[in-house]
Write a protein that holds these residues in place. Structure first.
Motif, PDB file in Angstrom:
ATOM      1  N   VAL A  37       0.824  -1.222   0.000  1.00  0.00           N
ATOM      2  CA  VAL A  37       0.000   0.000   0.000  1.00  0.00           C
ATOM      3  C   VAL A  37       0.854   1.266   0.000  1.00  0.00           C
ATOM      4  CG1 VAL A  37      -2.094  -1.002   1.017  1.00  0.00           C
ATOM      5  CG2 VAL A  37      -0.264  -0.197   2.533  1.00  0.00           C
ATOM      6  N   LEU A  38       2.120   1.148  -0.352  1.00  0.00           N
ATOM      7  CA  LEU A  38       2.993   2.326  -0.340  1.00  0.00           C
ATOM      8  C   LEU A  38       2.507   3.410  -1.295  1.00  0.00           C
ATOM      9  CD1 LEU A  38       6.596   0.823  -0.047  1.00  0.00           C
ATOM     10  CD2 LEU A  38       5.473   2.394   1.543  1.00  0.00           C
ATOM     11  N   ASN A  39       2.033   3.038  -2.467  1.00  0.00           N
ATOM     12  CA  ASN A  39       1.527   4.037  -3.407  1.00  0.00           C
ATOM     13  C   ASN A  39       0.311   4.758  -2.835  1.00  0.00           C
ATOM     14  OD1 ASN A  39       3.485   3.366  -5.337  1.00  0.00           O
ATOM     15  ND2 ASN A  39       2.205   1.747  -6.206  1.00  0.00           N
ATOM     16  N   ILE A  40      -0.535   3.994  -2.146  1.00  0.00           N
ATOM     17  CA  ILE A  40      -1.731   4.590  -1.532  1.00  0.00           C
ATOM     18  C   ILE A  40      -1.324   5.562  -0.426  1.00  0.00           C
ATOM     19  CG2 ILE A  40      -3.828   4.115  -0.201  1.00  0.00           C
ATOM     20  CD1 ILE A  40      -3.951   1.384  -1.669  1.00  0.00           C
ATOM     21  N   TYR A  41      -0.342   5.169   0.386  1.00  0.00           N
ATOM     22  CA  TYR A  41       0.095   6.056   1.470  1.00  0.00           C
ATOM     23  C   TYR A  41       0.786   7.301   0.937  1.00  0.00           C
ATOM     24  CZ  TYR A  41      -1.494   3.595   5.571  1.00  0.00           C
ATOM     25  OH  TYR A  41      -2.299   3.072   6.551  1.00  0.00           O
TER      26      TYR A  41
END
Length: 555
Positions: free
Chosen positions: A29-33
């Protein structure tokens, strides 16, 4: 405009009015964060200590506000750590959207690092779930998920998003959120007439107000029906607050830990009107001896619940609020009732009681909290004896005031839920009533409450045992106390202070008020009160397993 999948997700959340998300980051979920970081002025992210805490906080936020709660976790263990919180929300019909990261589409099905089939795992405990493998579908799925979570009987929806989808770019077109469709009112006029006629002719009716009443915002209609026809009202555990606990028609809770007055009234009633309730085993106990003299009327939005556990004579399926409005118009007004007089006499003869002595009693602790907060606080609970004492001795006046895991019975629920409730309703005092066993399970969320300066109060009813299990062992297992002693020497006051919270120790009745007042005065720091109670204090009344609800043990 062209946006990445992660940006589209955030824009869709903003469309839905989401202002708070509870979560814990990770690789998938790094892109989301990263997109969340850029949107921090629009959406507040609350970093919990554990993903289960995030799910419970989203649940508490939803229950306290009526909005959809949102939580987020990474793939694999992050996603599986949400499962208990999702199941808790599912059992209690709480609107929630859980967002999980997933490995890239090219790695699906290969036992990749932190890969787990979270949609398969959560299929039985969600209203619906999705795995998103195509960025073109992402926006529509997010919008649909919020509709499903809210409409009809609410519940959790899970969206599992592959990492490469969050990086892919496509066209984003903003849309005005659709409103959930209202449940069709499939009840005919003849069915309303028959139900109203049954109420008008009944000599000994009783209303059971369940959690669905609060969800539907139908508490005013239940109040109007009860007062117009002079019908006594009981509630399920989930229905607490849907009818004022201070009203003369209120008889107390029903079922395993119901009042003697209520259980006798149900057993002698000739018409049992269940509204927004599902006839749980904790309510009916022995189905063959439940309300044996009564016709059963069941008003509910979910057709699957009607007739599932109890045969129903008057099924009314649809929007509770609308059905009640039509019913009230046809119900005759009553000025006096011999049945109400009889129940008033039972209430006088069989009140909830406990020893009034110089011992620190949990019942007294709750009563003093009620008096000092004037019945206006939001109370969350863990699960066990303390949960029932809170339900019995705090007189709840309003819906969304009592937040507790009723269906799943999740120990460790209350602290996370209190964090969500306080963030959703900062105007309210929020108190989590806990047992020492439950508190241990998710006490790490104290760090979250301290970090965000939330003046929640955690009241630990510390009896050094797993109290409800020990009570059952005492009453039904000949006192064989197998693995219920948890006296491990933990100093909860020191633990609170280690986290940066305020710790208070209470051992005598005369110390109770001072502790509550100090805790209630805190402006930006959580407070943990360690109430040392006796390990053999028990919850009464209690209906033995398999007995009729009228066959209760009083003391």
């Amino acid at each position: 405009m062209k946006l990445t999948g992660a940006q589209i997700l955030i824009e869709c959340l903003k469309e839905q009015g989401v202002d708070t998300i509870f979560g814990f980051p990770g690789g998938a979920v790094l892109n989301i964060y990263d997109a969340l970081f850029k949107a921090k002025d629009d959406i507040r992210h609350i970093l919990t200590s554990h993903e289960q805490g995030a799910a419970h906080a989203a649940d508490g936020y939803a229950r306290a506000t009526g909005k959809v709660g949102v939580c987020i976790a990474t793939s694999g263990p992050g996603a599986t750590n949400l499962v208990t919180g999702i199941a808790t929300a599912y059992m209690d019909s709480v609107p929630m959207v859980a967002i999980t990261g997933q490995v890239p589409t090219t790695l699906l099905g290969k036992d990749s690092f932190q890969e787990v089939d979270i949609t398969g795992i959560t299929m039985p405990i969600t209203k619906h779930n999705y795995i998103v493998k195509d960025v073109e579908r992402l926006a529509d799925i997010v919008r649909e998920a919020f509709i499903i979570a809210k409409e009809g009987r609410p519940g959790p929806v899970l969206i599992d998003i592959c990492k490469d989808v969050t990086a892919a770019v496509t066209e984003y077109v903003p849309k005005v959120p659709k409103k959930p469709e209202e449940a069709s009112l499939g009840v005919t006029e003849d069915e309303i007439d028959a139900a109203a006629d049954a109420i008008n002719k009944a000599k000994r009716p009783i209303i059971l107000s369940g959690g669905g009443v609060s969800i539907a915002g139908a508490n005013e209609e239940v109040f109007e029906l009860a007062n117009k026809a002079l019908i006594p009202v009981t509630t399920t555990l989930m229905g607490i607050g849907s009818f004022p606990g201070t009203h003369e028609l209120f008889t107390g809770m029903v079922g395993m830990h119901g009042t003697k007055t209520t259980n006798m009234a149900v057993s002698e009633s000739d018409l049992f009107i269940a509204i927004g309730a599902r006839f749980s085993d904790r309510v009916i106990s022995d189905v063959n001896r439940f309300a044996p003299n009564a016709k059963i009327m069941h008003i509910d939005i979910d057709p699957a619940e009607v007739g599932k556990n109890v045969a129903v004579d008057y099924p009314l399926v649809g929007n509770i609020k609308k059905i009640l409005k039509r019913l009230i118009a046809k119900v005759e007004k009553k000025e006096q009732s011999d049945w109400k007089n009889k129940i008033d006499e039972w209430k006088r003869l069989y009140p909830l009681k406990y020893p009034k002595d110089d011992v620190l009693r949990p019942n007294y602790i709750v009563e003093r909290l009620y008096e000092l907060t004037k019945g206006d606080a939001i109370i969350t609970t863990e699960v066990g004896q303390h949960q029932i004492w809170a339900a019995q001795f705090y007189k709840f006046k309003s819906p969304r005031q009592f937040l507790s895991s009723g269906g799943l019975g999740t120990m460790g629920y209350g602290l996370g839920a209190s964090i969500g409730a306080k963030l959703g309703r900062p105007d309210k005092k929020v108190i989590n009533i806990a047992g020492d066993g439950s508190f241990r399970m998710n006490c790490n969320e104290l760090a979250t409450a301290v970090e965000y300066k939330l003046p929640i109060i955690i009241a630990i009813f510390n009896n050094h045992v797993l109290g409800m299990v020990r009570q059952w062992q005492n009453l039904f297992y000949d006192g064989r106390y197998s693995s219920t002693n948890i006296d491990r020497g933990t100093n909860f006051v020191a633990l609170a202070e280690a986290y940066g919270a305020i710790g208070i120790d209470v051992r005598k009745p005369e110390e109770v008020d001072e502790a509550w007042k100090k805790a209630l005065a805190s402006k930006d720091t959580p407070v943990v009160i360690n109430f040392e109670i006796d390990k053999d204090d028990k919850v009464f009344p209690i209906v033995p397993p398999g007995a009729a609800i009228s066959d209760l043990i009083e003391e």
